[in-house]
Enzyme design. Structure first.
Site, PDB file in Angstrom:
ATOM      1  N   TRP A   1       0.807  -1.230  -0.190  1.00  0.00           N
ATOM      2  CA  TRP A   1      -0.053   0.067   0.119  1.00  0.00           C
ATOM      3  C   TRP A   1       0.808   1.342  -0.109  1.00  0.00           C
ATOM      4  O   TRP A   1       0.629   2.115  -0.510  1.00  0.00           O
ATOM      5  CB  TRP A   1      -0.991  -0.070   1.127  1.00  0.00           C
TER       6      TRP A   1
ATOM      7  N   LYS B   1     -12.576  -1.927   6.424  1.00  0.00           N
ATOM      8  CA  LYS B   1     -11.899  -3.059   7.195  1.00  0.00           C
ATOM      9  C   LYS B   1     -12.470  -2.916   8.517  1.00  0.00           C
ATOM     10  O   LYS B   1     -13.037  -3.835   9.237  1.00  0.00           O
ATOM     11  CB  LYS B   1     -10.618  -2.825   7.214  1.00  0.00           C
TER      12      LYS B   1
ATOM     13  N   ASP C   1      -2.166   6.567   6.333  1.00  0.00           N
ATOM     14  CA  ASP C   1      -3.056   5.648   5.839  1.00  0.00           C
ATOM     15  C   ASP C   1      -3.482   4.886   6.909  1.00  0.00           C
ATOM     16  O   ASP C   1      -2.649   3.854   7.132  1.00  0.00           O
ATOM     17  CB  ASP C   1      -2.632   5.007   4.369  1.00  0.00           C
TER      18      ASP C   1
END
Ligand SMILES: *Cc1c(COP(=O)(O)O)cnc(C)c1O
Length: 357
Positions: A99, A190, A166
């Site tokens: 990511w 999530k 993030d």
């Protein structure tokens, strides 16, 4: 729900959140309309947005000079929106995995990117520490929890430049000091909501940093000034996000969920360390509370498919590791009950008894 849901994302939500969402789909607030077919420009939906905002602020102690916005497009949209809004000369990124790399790639479209620390040398199995943060960066970007590898920062960084994090996969899983960040963002699928909405918590002064002439939808100021209602927001996932925040508050907020998350993670990591057939994959001090990765120990590698099958028979879902890492990944997000971890631990113990050489 009858399965033990260890999916990495989209992932488990609390049962009562899903119940309330189901009811609202059938009849939203006694309006005779489904949540799926209401206008977002109504008093009832304004109330949903307002409640989400106040719960988010209360749970994370978000000060008034931070704005919370919701958008479609996922965390991946932020990978380019962030540099578009904030990268004028040079930004710093810490590379802790897939990511981070994707965020770095997109930032390069807008300016100079300096990777100031990386854990790529050891396959992203740790969090770099003690790195120096140059003071001439527009911002420093980190990935607070690395969903694929199972590493996590356990402390908020001190930094001379604005930190942007993030937090897709560990938002609201532990206490954080919001004031140490200029911006926190993530996909909500999530820990907070079904897929379809992402969130950002932005310090107001950051909105003045943009030097480019950006399209309206790319400018964070647009979303802030219009309270995420410049265009149609993702009505349903925002509603579920609000219900998740309500649920979190009802069980005791972040301190309580943190206690539960620590307890669940300890159960599983202890078993990984004790059980001769399995081993962990990352540095112990950087182990994630959310995504717990492990593999078969040396000499037992061939038994991986059999263990996966064995867990399936015990109603365990979603523990196959990411294709880049292999092995197993048990995602233990906020809504995962401790009982599910206990079932997995029992499977590991029984499997050891069955197969130990
Ligand atoms: C899942 C994930 C993403 C990607 O989110 P999308 O909403 O699918 O774009 C980004 N960062 C992290 C840390 C993630 O876990």
């Amino acid at each position: 729900m009858k399965k033990h849901n260890f999916n990495a994302g989209p992932s488990i939500l609390a049962d009562e959140v899903i119940d309330n969402a189901a009811k609202a789909i059938l009849d939203f607030n006694g309006s005779g309309l489904s949540l799926l077919s209401i206008s977002h420009r109504t008093k009832d939906f304004d109330a949903v947005m307002a409640e989400a905002d106040s719960l988010f602020r209360e749970l994370l102690h978000i000060p008034d000079n931070y704005k919370i916005i919701y958008m479609g497009g996922g965390a991946s949209t932020f990978f380019y929106n962030i540099p578009a809004n904030f990268l004028n000369k040079k930004a710093g990124y810490v590379n802790t995995g897939v990511w981070s790399k994707k965020a770095i790639k997109e930032a390069k479209h807008f300016g100079q990117v300096e990777v100031i620390a990386t854990s790529e040398d050891r396959d992203f199995t740790y969090i770099p520490k003690g790195f120096e943060i140059p003071s001439d960066l527009d911002y420093l970007h980190i990935t607070s929890n690395n969903t694929i590898y199972g590493t996590e920062y356990h402390e908020d960084l001190d930094s001379p430049v604005p930190v942007i994090a993030d937090m897709s996969s560990n938002i609201l899983s532990r206490p954080i000091d919001v004031t140490k960040y200029a911006m926190i963002y993530g996909g909500a699928q999530k820990n907070l909501a079904p897929a379809g909405v992402s969130f950002a918590i932005i310090r107001e002064d950051m909105l003045d940093k943009v030097e480019r002439d950006l399209p309206t939808m790319m400018l964070f100021r647009t979303q802030v000034e219009k309270d995420s209602m410049f265009n149609t927001p993702p009505v349903f996932p925002i509603y579920v996000l609000k219900e998740t925040l309500k649920w979190l508050k009802s069980i005791g907020g972040v301190p309580e969920i943190y206690r539960r998350n620590q307890e669940k993670a300890a159960l599983l990591y202890d078993e990984i360390d004790r059980n001769s057939m399995f081993r962990g994959t990352v540095a112990k001090e950087d182990r994630s509370l959310m995504n717990i990765c492990f593999v078969m120990a040396d000499g037992y590698e061939d038994l991986a498919p059999e263990f996966l099958e064995y867990t399936k028979q015990h109603d365990i879902v979603g523990i196959k590791g990411h294709r880049l890492v292999g092995g197993f990944r048990a995602s233990c997000y906020n809504a995962l009950p401790k009982e599910s971890v206990e079932v997995l631990v029992k499977c590991m113990q029984d499997f050891e008894q069955l197969h130990k050489k």
